[in-house]
Design an enzyme around this catalytic site. Structure first.
Site, PDB file in Angstrom:
ATOM      1  CD  GLU A  81      -3.440  -2.633   7.150  1.00 19.76           C
ATOM      2  OE1 GLU A  81      -2.332  -2.846   6.645  1.00 19.76           O
ATOM      3  OE2 GLU A  81      -4.085  -1.585   6.946  1.00 19.76           O
ATOM      4  N   GLY A  92       2.495   1.946  10.927  1.00 22.76           N
ATOM      5  CA  GLY A  92       3.450   3.055  10.843  1.00 22.76           C
ATOM      6  C   GLY A  92       4.137   3.393  12.155  1.00 22.76           C
ATOM      7  N   GLY A 108       2.929  -1.181   4.287  1.00 20.11           N
ATOM      8  CA  GLY A 108       2.991   0.260   4.038  1.00 20.11           C
ATOM      9  C   GLY A 108       4.415   0.689   3.734  1.00 20.11           C
ATOM     10  N   GLY A 109       5.076   1.280   4.719  1.00 21.52           N
ATOM     11  CA  GLY A 109       6.401   1.872   4.543  1.00 21.52           C
ATOM     12  C   GLY A 109       7.400   0.969   3.828  1.00 21.52           C
ATOM     13  CB  SER A 165       5.277  -2.132  12.012  1.00 24.51           C
ATOM     14  OG  SER A 165       4.870  -0.803  12.291  1.00 24.51           O
ATOM     15  CG  HIS A 224      -5.705   1.811   5.210  1.00 24.24           C
ATOM     16  ND1 HIS A 224      -5.239   2.732   6.125  1.00 24.24           N
ATOM     17  CD2 HIS A 224      -4.713   0.907   5.040  1.00 24.24           C
ATOM     18  CE1 HIS A 224      -4.015   2.387   6.473  1.00 24.24           C
ATOM     19  NE2 HIS A 224      -3.665   1.300   5.832  1.00 24.24           N
ATOM     20  CG  ASN A 269      -1.767   1.196   1.359  1.00 20.12           C
ATOM     21  OD1 ASN A 269      -1.808   2.023   0.439  1.00 20.12           O
ATOM     22  ND2 ASN A 269      -2.464   1.324   2.475  1.00 20.12           N
ATOM     23  CD1 TRP A 270       3.437   1.056  -2.970  1.00 26.61           C
ATOM     24  CD2 TRP A 270       3.418   2.286  -4.849  1.00 26.61           C
ATOM     25  NE1 TRP A 270       4.130   0.360  -3.937  1.00 26.61           N
ATOM     26  CE2 TRP A 270       4.139   1.088  -5.102  1.00 26.61           C
ATOM     27  CE3 TRP A 270       3.278   3.206  -5.900  1.00 26.61           C
ATOM     28  CZ2 TRP A 270       4.700   0.801  -6.342  1.00 26.61           C
ATOM     29  CZ3 TRP A 270       3.845   2.909  -7.127  1.00 26.61           C
ATOM     30  CH2 TRP A 270       4.546   1.716  -7.346  1.00 26.61           C
ATOM     31  CE  LYS A 271      -0.116   3.028   4.772  1.00 27.56           C
ATOM     32  NZ  LYS A 271      -0.045   3.048   6.224  1.00 27.56           N
ATOM     33  CD  GLU A 300      -2.799   5.303   6.838  1.00 27.82           C
ATOM     34  OE1 GLU A 300      -2.770   5.332   5.592  1.00 27.82           O
ATOM     35  OE2 GLU A 300      -1.923   4.719   7.508  1.00 27.82           O
TER      36      GLU A 300
HETATM   37  P1  13P Z   1       3.106   0.176   7.739  1.00 26.07           P
HETATM   38  O1  13P Z   1       3.600  -1.113   7.100  1.00 26.07           O
HETATM   39  O2  13P Z   1       3.859   1.369   7.306  1.00 26.07           O
HETATM   40  O3  13P Z   1       2.961   0.034   9.215  1.00 26.07           O
HETATM   41  O4  13P Z   1       1.616   0.388   7.162  1.00 26.07           O
HETATM   42  C1  13P Z   1       0.719  -0.678   7.186  1.00 26.07           C
HETATM   43  C2  13P Z   1      -0.473  -0.295   6.407  1.00 26.07           C
HETATM   44  O5  13P Z   1      -1.183   0.614   6.769  1.00 26.07           O
HETATM   45  C3  13P Z   1      -0.741  -1.031   5.160  1.00 26.07           C
HETATM   46  O6  13P Z   1      -1.998  -0.721   4.661  1.00 26.07           O
END
Ligand code: 13P
Length: 252
Positions: A169, A175, A236-237, A215, A97, A9-11, A99
């Site tokens: 999640e 994050g 994510g990251g 994470s 998600h 997920n590149w956000k 967010e």
């Molecule tokens: P991180 O891997 O950066 O914690 O993010 C997870 C995420 O929100 C994937 O959708």
């Protein structure tokens, strides 16, 4: 049969130049076009979906969108429809998600509508859910997850589930660098599969892909994914770095 998946997920990261660079690195590592039981998905921003779809054509990398509106079309400034995504060659969408829930007030009721629209358009849904830190501290995490799933998904007919991928999640792990322990992940994933089994039967539950997100890194992916009910990850990251993402994919 249950499939494994690693989805990045590149956000709100990667402009078109950065997207091309990352995709070219991934293509070097995963060039095979053959269908594998292990799916690799990337999720660029809306504006980069069309080029990314063209770059990964004939590879095993699939492309998903990060969000979608529930309406067919109309006066919804700034929104994207299922038809637009399909037309761009995108057949998978992330919904729910944390967010989106936190910053854009998306509720389970709204998400149920979005899920319906995606399924009506023959799209696959990566449905995200998970508890807040307070929920876990107060021992409410199972109840919270059960509520999220039953409000958004448990009205679906059994057939629809072939297009549902679950992504647990825990919000406290997103994050933050704080990953759920392998035991915590397995415990929750087994609980989730049991909920699906209670509602739809063991066979269907056994076929549902349940991803863990929060994470995940190259260094902890293996111990998370080695659990019997953890079928891969939503990343994510670490998905923004080709070498890290590759390490995570190899850990499945
Ligand atoms: P991180 O891997 O950066 O914690 O993010 C997870 C995420 O929100 C994937 O959708």
């Amino acid at each position: 049969m249950r499939k494994q998946m690693v989805a990045g997920n590149w956000k709100m990261n990667n402009n078109v130049v950065e997207s091309e660079l990352l995709i070219s690195k991934l293509l070097e590592k995963f060039p095979e076009s053959i269908n594998s039981n292990k799916r690799i998905v990337v999720t660029p921003s809306f504006v980069n979906l069309i080029p990314v779809v063209s770059w990964v054509k004939n590879s095993r990398i699939e492309v998903a969108a990060q969000n979608m509106h529930f309406a067919k079309n109309g006066a919804f400034t700034g929104e994207i429809s299922a038809d637009m995504l399909k037309n761009a060659g995108v057949n998978i969408v992330i919904l729910g998600h944390s967010e989106r829930r936190t910053y854009f007030n998306e509720t389970d009721e709204l998400l149920a509508k979005k899920v319906m629209t995606a399924l009506e358009n023959n799209m696959e849904v990566i449905f995200c859910f998970g508890e807040l830190l307070d929920d876990r501290k107060s021992g409410n995490h199972f109840k919270v997850v059960e509520n999220q799933l039953s409000k958004a998904l448990f009205e679906l007919e059994a057939l629809a589930w072939k297009n549902i991928i679950l992504a647990y999640e825990p919000v406290w792990a997103i994050g933050t660098g704080e990953t759920a322990s392998p035991e915590q992940a397995q415990e929750m994933h087994a609980f989730i599969r049991q909920l699906v089994a209670k509602k739809y039967g063991a066979d269907l539950a056994n076929d549902v892909t349940i991803l863990y997100g929060g994470s995940v890194k190259g260094s902890n992916a293996q111990e998370l994914f080695s659990n019997p009910d953890v079928d891969g990850g939503l990343i994510g990251g670490a998905a923004l770095n080709a070498a890290e993402f590759e390490a995570i994919i190899k850990a499945v």
